[in-house]
Design a protein around this motif. Structure first.
Motif, PDB file in Angstrom:
ATOM      1  N   ARG A 111       0.796  -1.224   0.000  1.00  0.00           N
ATOM      2  CA  ARG A 111       0.000   0.000   0.000  1.00  0.00           C
ATOM      3  C   ARG A 111       0.831   1.277   0.000  1.00  0.00           C
ATOM      4  N   HIS A 112       2.024   1.261   0.578  1.00  0.00           N
ATOM      5  CA  HIS A 112       2.846   2.471   0.563  1.00  0.00           C
ATOM      6  C   HIS A 112       3.800   2.483  -0.636  1.00  0.00           C
ATOM      7  N   ASP A 113       4.378   1.309  -0.919  1.00  0.00           N
ATOM      8  CA  ASP A 113       5.352   1.253  -2.025  1.00  0.00           C
ATOM      9  C   ASP A 113       4.693   1.455  -3.383  1.00  0.00           C
ATOM     10  N   ALA A 114       3.394   1.252  -3.470  1.00  0.00           N
ATOM     11  CA  ALA A 114       2.696   1.437  -4.754  1.00  0.00           C
ATOM     12  C   ALA A 114       2.808   2.877  -5.240  1.00  0.00           C
ATOM     13  N   ALA A 115       3.163   3.791  -4.342  1.00  0.00           N
ATOM     14  CA  ALA A 115       3.350   5.191  -4.749  1.00  0.00           C
ATOM     15  C   ALA A 115       4.475   5.332  -5.771  1.00  0.00           C
ATOM     16  N   SER A 116       5.342   4.314  -5.860  1.00  0.00           N
ATOM     17  CA  SER A 116       6.436   4.386  -6.838  1.00  0.00           C
ATOM     18  C   SER A 116       5.916   4.272  -8.273  1.00  0.00           C
ATOM     19  N   ARG A 140      -4.059   6.974   6.114  1.00  0.00           N
ATOM     20  CA  ARG A 140      -4.362   7.786   4.939  1.00  0.00           C
ATOM     21  C   ARG A 140      -4.173   9.278   5.226  1.00  0.00           C
ATOM     22  N   LEU A 141      -4.294   9.656   6.484  1.00  0.00           N
ATOM     23  CA  LEU A 141      -4.134  11.066   6.845  1.00  0.00           C
ATOM     24  C   LEU A 141      -2.696  11.545   6.653  1.00  0.00           C
ATOM     25  N   ALA A 142      -1.747  10.609   6.642  1.00  0.00           N
ATOM     26  CA  ALA A 142      -0.338  11.006   6.556  1.00  0.00           C
ATOM     27  C   ALA A 142      -0.052  11.820   5.305  1.00  0.00           C
ATOM     28  N   SER A 143      -0.744  11.500   4.197  1.00  0.00           N
ATOM     29  CA  SER A 143      -0.468  12.226   2.948  1.00  0.00           C
ATOM     30  C   SER A 143      -1.020  13.646   3.006  1.00  0.00           C
TER      31      SER A 143
END
Ligand SMILES: [Fe+2]
Length: 456
Positions: A376-381, A416-419
């Motif tokens: 879920r986080h690495d998909a940002a790549s 999700r709030l982190a972004s």
């Protein structure tokens, strides 16, 4: 004889002073997303076939369409540029950037574009190529770094200054510097009130800060002009639809899908991303979207294996799976695996995320959760903005709720709030929202938090 230069004093080969003025005008219109620019450029090249940067720009435009079927045309323009007897160092470096692009060499392309802006900081074409490339690599720090590097050289006395402000605003926004992003976007809009990239950066600020009414008003105010622009407009319409979803005006969002976002067949990669992403979000909110997935899946099926922008792939897989198009989905996933095995940049992640989203599309909640949660986080790549990448969290929260796992849904909503974190002023509100999420156990209300991020 005085050398021919562009509006910023950079030497141009193969055209006269009048033609250089035409080039400046069309470059401005290109970055204001006005339609018809490529036809004007082709006219200019018909008059001045020796215009090196013009040939390269035609190649860039074909690559920018994002389909492998356009690569041969891009190569043809590259060959035309390379065959020209006169080319200066800067123009040769642009050829190298295009060459790297057509050959799928990401690092080489990035290096060439970085060298261009390093040596010729006022090269608007190189700067916009670089910032647009970085958008799709997912490297937000580098996006901001590129924008920061440029601010030392550009000021309002430089022709085209407003056209570097949009990418600067956007990069600041992705980095969570919302106030600075808004200032720069508004500054760009003072020069060009319909600068779509600046308007778009502003829409992102509104979205990330939960300023849904303002965002909806800002884009509705230009709605009657949006269709004067090129295909990028579809993404701006998508943002308007997101505001409407956030405000609970789901029917209006669905109407925008039909009228503006995916009104007819389109294989343009942004259209496929926008369409699949909006339909998924609407379904999560309980909307019956009817046969609309079929339209998106038609476009996805027609372009299996052809999309160059990896962020498109999971959207394509979702549409194919959602409509049960198993052979096309299998072909798409096999093509991704081949590219991943060949070591293509982003391909391994894009394949893994696409497989996960295909499980979601097929209604297999447990498999989707198992495969997507670790990514879920690495998909940002895979690139794109926080707002676009939010699709992953939308699907995950929805799935956690389908699986009856309320604590997981709460935790994902909090993550999700982190972004949306933007320094000290935002902290009290975000922690309050996170605490609220910890208390909320009602699935319908948790799902509703996906529309707005839980922000005011
Ligand atoms: Fe966007």
């Amino acid at each position: 004889m005085k050398p021919i230069t562009d509006a910023r004093g950079l030497a141009l080969s193969g055209l006269d002073a009048d033609q250089a003025e035409h080039y400046d005008a069309l470059l401005t219109d290109l970055y204001l997303y006005r339609p018809g620019v490529q036809a004007r450029l082709q006219d200019l090249l018909d008059q001045a076939p020796g215009f090196v940067l013009g040939q390269v720009l035609r190649g860039y435009a074909h690559m920018g369409d994002g389909l492998s079927t356009d690569v041969p045309e891009a190569r043809r323009y590259l060959a035309l540029a390379q065959a020209l007897p006169e080319a200066n160092e800067r123009e040769r470096l642009h050829m190298a950037a295009l060459q790297a692009w057509v050959n799928g060499r990401v690092a080489e392309r990035l290096q060439a574009l970085e060298d261009l802006v390093l040596r010729w900081p006022l090269d608007l074409l190189a700067y916009r190529q670089l910032t647009s490339m970085l958008f799709w690599t997912g490297d937000k720090r580098r996006q901001l770094a590129a924008a920061m590097q440029a601010v030392a050289y550009w000021d309002p006395s430089v022709s085209g200054h407003a056209l570097v402000l949009g990418p600067l605003a956007f990069a600041l926004q992705e980095a969570g510097s919302y106030e600075l992003a808004e200032t720069h976007a508004l500054q760009a809009l003072e020069q060009h009130p319909l600068d779509l990239w600046a308007l778009h950066a502003l829409a992102h600020v509104h979205e990330m800060q939960g300023r849904l009414q303002e965002g909806e008003r800002s884009l509705s105010a230009v709605a009657d002009r949006l269709n004067d622009f090129n295909l990028f407009r579809g993404h701006v319409w998508w943002h308007l639809a997101l505001f409407k979803v956030g405000l609970g005006r789901l029917d209006e969002a669905l109407a925008l899908f039909d009228q503006q976002i995916f009104p007819g067949p389109s294989v343009f990669y942004l259209d496929i991303q926008n369409a699949a992403s909006l339909l998924a979000r609407l379904e999560i909110q309980g909307v019956n979207v009817g046969e609309r997935w079929q339209r998106v899946a038609d476009a996805a099926e027609q372009t299996v294996g052809q999309h160059l922008v990896a962020f498109t792939w999971p959207h394509q897989a979702l549409a194919l799976a959602r409509t049960g198009r198993s052979p096309a989905l299998a072909a798409a996933l096999a093509g991704m695996r081949d590219q991943a095995q060949a070591g293509a940049d982003q391909a391994a992640m894009a394949q893994a995320v696409s497989e996960a989203l295909a499980h979601y599309g097929a209604g297999d909640h447990a498999l989707f959760m198992r495969q997507m949660r670790p990514l879920r986080h690495d998909a940002a790549s895979l690139g794109a903005s926080h707002a676009q990448q939010d699709l992953y969290f939308q699907l995950l929260v929805d799935t956690a709720l389908h699986l009856g796992d309320v604590p997981l849904a709460q935790s994902l909503l909090q993550e999700r709030l982190a972004s949306r974190l933007a320094g000290a002023p935002a902290w009290p509100r975000l922690t309050e929202v996170a605490r609220h999420m910890a208390q909320e156990r009602d699935p319908a209300r948790l799902r509703a938090l996906l529309r707005t991020g839980g922000l005011p």
